[in-house]
Design a protein around this motif. Structure first.
Motif, short mmCIF file in Angstrom:
data_model
loop_
_atom_site.label_atom_id
_atom_site.label_comp_id
_atom_site.label_asym_id
_atom_site.label_seq_id
_atom_site.Cartn_x
_atom_site.Cartn_y
_atom_site.Cartn_z
N UNK A 1 20.33 17.88 45.72
CA UNK A 1 20.80 19.26 45.93
C UNK A 1 22.10 19.27 46.71
N UNK A 2 22.17 18.49 47.79
CA UNK A 2 23.38 18.44 48.61
C UNK A 2 24.53 17.85 47.80
N UNK A 3 24.26 16.79 47.02
CA UNK A 3 25.31 16.19 46.20
C UNK A 3 25.87 17.19 45.20
N UNK A 4 24.99 18.00 44.62
CA UNK A 4 25.46 19.04 43.69
C UNK A 4 26.40 20.02 44.37
N UNK A 5 26.10 20.38 45.62
CA UNK A 5 27.01 21.26 46.38
C UNK A 5 28.34 20.57 46.63
N UNK A 6 28.30 19.28 47.00
CA UNK A 6 29.52 18.53 47.29
C UNK A 6 30.43 18.49 46.07
N UNK A 7 29.82 18.24 44.91
CA UNK A 7 30.59 18.09 43.67
C UNK A 7 30.91 19.43 43.01
N UNK A 8 30.50 20.51 43.63
CA UNK A 8 30.78 21.83 43.08
C UNK A 8 29.97 22.16 41.85
N UNK A 9 28.78 21.54 41.73
CA UNK A 9 27.92 21.79 40.58
C UNK A 9 26.78 22.74 40.89
N UNK A 10 26.79 23.26 42.11
CA UNK A 10 25.73 24.18 42.51
C UNK A 10 26.33 25.21 43.47
N UNK A 11 25.93 26.46 43.30
CA UNK A 11 26.50 27.53 44.11
C UNK A 11 25.44 28.46 44.70
N UNK A 12 24.18 28.28 44.31
CA UNK A 12 23.12 29.19 44.75
C UNK A 12 22.69 28.83 46.18
N UNK A 13 23.42 29.30 47.14
CA UNK A 13 23.14 28.96 48.54
C UNK A 13 22.14 29.94 49.15
N UNK A 14 20.98 29.45 49.63
CA UNK A 14 20.02 30.33 50.30
C UNK A 14 20.59 30.83 51.62
N UNK A 15 20.08 31.94 52.09
CA UNK A 15 20.59 32.51 53.34
C UNK A 15 20.30 31.60 54.52
N UNK A 16 19.11 30.97 54.54
CA UNK A 16 18.75 30.10 55.65
C UNK A 16 18.19 28.79 55.12
N UNK A 17 18.56 27.71 55.79
CA UNK A 17 18.04 26.39 55.47
C UNK A 17 17.94 25.62 56.78
N UNK A 18 16.71 25.31 57.19
CA UNK A 18 16.50 24.66 58.49
C UNK A 18 17.23 23.32 58.59
N UNK A 19 17.39 22.62 57.47
CA UNK A 19 18.04 21.31 57.50
C UNK A 19 19.56 21.42 57.50
N UNK A 20 20.08 22.58 57.11
CA UNK A 20 21.52 22.73 56.97
C UNK A 20 22.03 23.96 57.71
N UNK A 21 21.63 24.12 58.95
CA UNK A 21 22.09 25.25 59.75
C UNK A 21 23.56 25.08 60.14
N UNK A 22 23.99 23.83 60.28
CA UNK A 22 25.40 23.50 60.50
C UNK A 22 25.61 22.08 59.98
N UNK A 23 26.83 21.75 59.65
CA UNK A 23 27.07 20.43 59.08
C UNK A 23 28.54 20.06 59.18
N UNK A 24 28.77 18.76 59.13
CA UNK A 24 30.13 18.23 59.12
C UNK A 24 30.13 16.98 58.26
N UNK A 25 31.30 16.64 57.74
CA UNK A 25 31.42 15.46 56.90
C UNK A 25 32.25 14.39 57.57
N UNK A 26 31.83 13.15 57.37
CA UNK A 26 32.62 11.98 57.76
C UNK A 26 32.86 11.17 56.49
N UNK A 27 34.11 11.09 56.06
CA UNK A 27 34.46 10.28 54.90
C UNK A 27 35.08 8.98 55.39
N UNK A 28 34.63 7.87 54.83
CA UNK A 28 35.03 6.56 55.31
C UNK A 28 35.68 5.79 54.17
N UNK A 29 36.91 5.33 54.40
CA UNK A 29 37.63 4.54 53.42
C UNK A 29 37.62 3.07 53.78
N UNK A 30 37.60 2.21 52.77
CA UNK A 30 37.59 0.76 52.97
C UNK A 30 38.77 0.17 52.20
#
Length: 277
Positions: free
Chosen positions: A147-176
């Protein structure tokens, strides 16, 4: 084989139980014995037996208290009580502590074997229940990661009003830089590093989702807060450099709260990595 520990303050009882049957025929390995409750607790911690045959009346720590102390260790050990006493209070507490059986001395060999078989059935039931729970949790986690990957890739847009696991979030992208992602050995190497990253985050009680996207390691920190500091970044640098022998580069997004902004947060971290900020 199931590991059996025998606990009794009478040596003759211990030796009698050891020789009472051909234990290997019943899938039992006797891993030790103890003469008092404190010694038995140490043996339980060290040897983690599957089954403990335990007397009630013993020095230092009685059998019932030993069971209670052992349960605090969160082991799957099951207990069979052997006693020369038929006191109702003892039997009642034994039931409360979920002892498999309460055998009164003198004990017939058939009684012991019957109780051991019941103990094995209980052990297998515990194992099966744990396995089922693990599979359910893994399945639920896989659904959540998809579900989260679908949001990242822009393949999902149906965002619920509340989600206990995703109340706030940040991304760390790491290059090698210089890592050969297309190499046949890369998958195994990167997978080992990803498992290390997840373990590091979980050990620090940080909720996370970890992916590889477009030749980058992508970490979404859910319920993000003060943990997004230099200490975490330095720990990740050390871990990944140790595994990959490449010094990683980082791009970190701001903290977002709307699930509909997951793709935006990911893109922000990706851009930060690209610009070296």
């Amino acid at each position: 084989m199931y590991k059996l520990l025998i606990v009794d303050d009478e040596k003759i009882v211990i030796e009698g139980l050891k020789s009472a049957a051909n234990w290997q025929e019943h899938q039992i390995e006797i891993v030790g014995s103890a003469w008092d409750g404190e010694e038995a607790l140490t043996e339980i911690m060290n040897k983690k037996p599957d089954i403990v045959l335990v007397d009630i009346r013993m020095p230092k720590l009685n059998g019932l208290d030993l069971i209670q102390e052992s349960k605090a260790l969160n082991l799957d050990t099951v207990f069979i009580i052997i006693s020369g006493y038929t006191k109702f209070d003892y039997a009642k507490r034994a039931i409360q502590l979920e002892a498999i059986d309460y055998l009164v001395k003198p004990i017939e060999v058939e009684e012991i074997i019957h109780s051991i078989k019941n103990a094995i059935l209980k052990i297998e039931k515990i194992k099966n229940e744990k396995l089922a729970t693990e599979r359910i949790n893994e399945y639920q986690m896989a659904i959540e990661e998809k579900r989260v990957l679908d949001y990242i890739l822009g393949q999902r847009f149906d965002a619920p009003e509340k989600d206990q696991k995703l109340q706030s979030f940040s991304f760390i992208n790491i290059g090698l830089k210089g890592f050969a992602w297309e190499d046949s050995n890369a998958t195994e190497k990167i997978q080992a590093s990803l498992e290390g990253v997840k373990s590091l985050l979980e050990n620090r009680k940080i909720q996370n989702f970890v992916y590889t996207i477009d030749s980058e390691i992508v970490i979404m920190i859910s319920n993000a807060g003060s943990e997004l500091g230099n200490d975490l970044v330095q720990d990740l640098v050390s871990l990944i450099y140790h595994d990959m022998k490449i010094r990683p580069m980082f791009g970190i997004s701001n903290i977002f709260k709307a699930i509909s902004d997951i793709k935006k947060a990911y893109s922000e971290a990706k851009e930060a990595l690209k610009n070296g900020v």
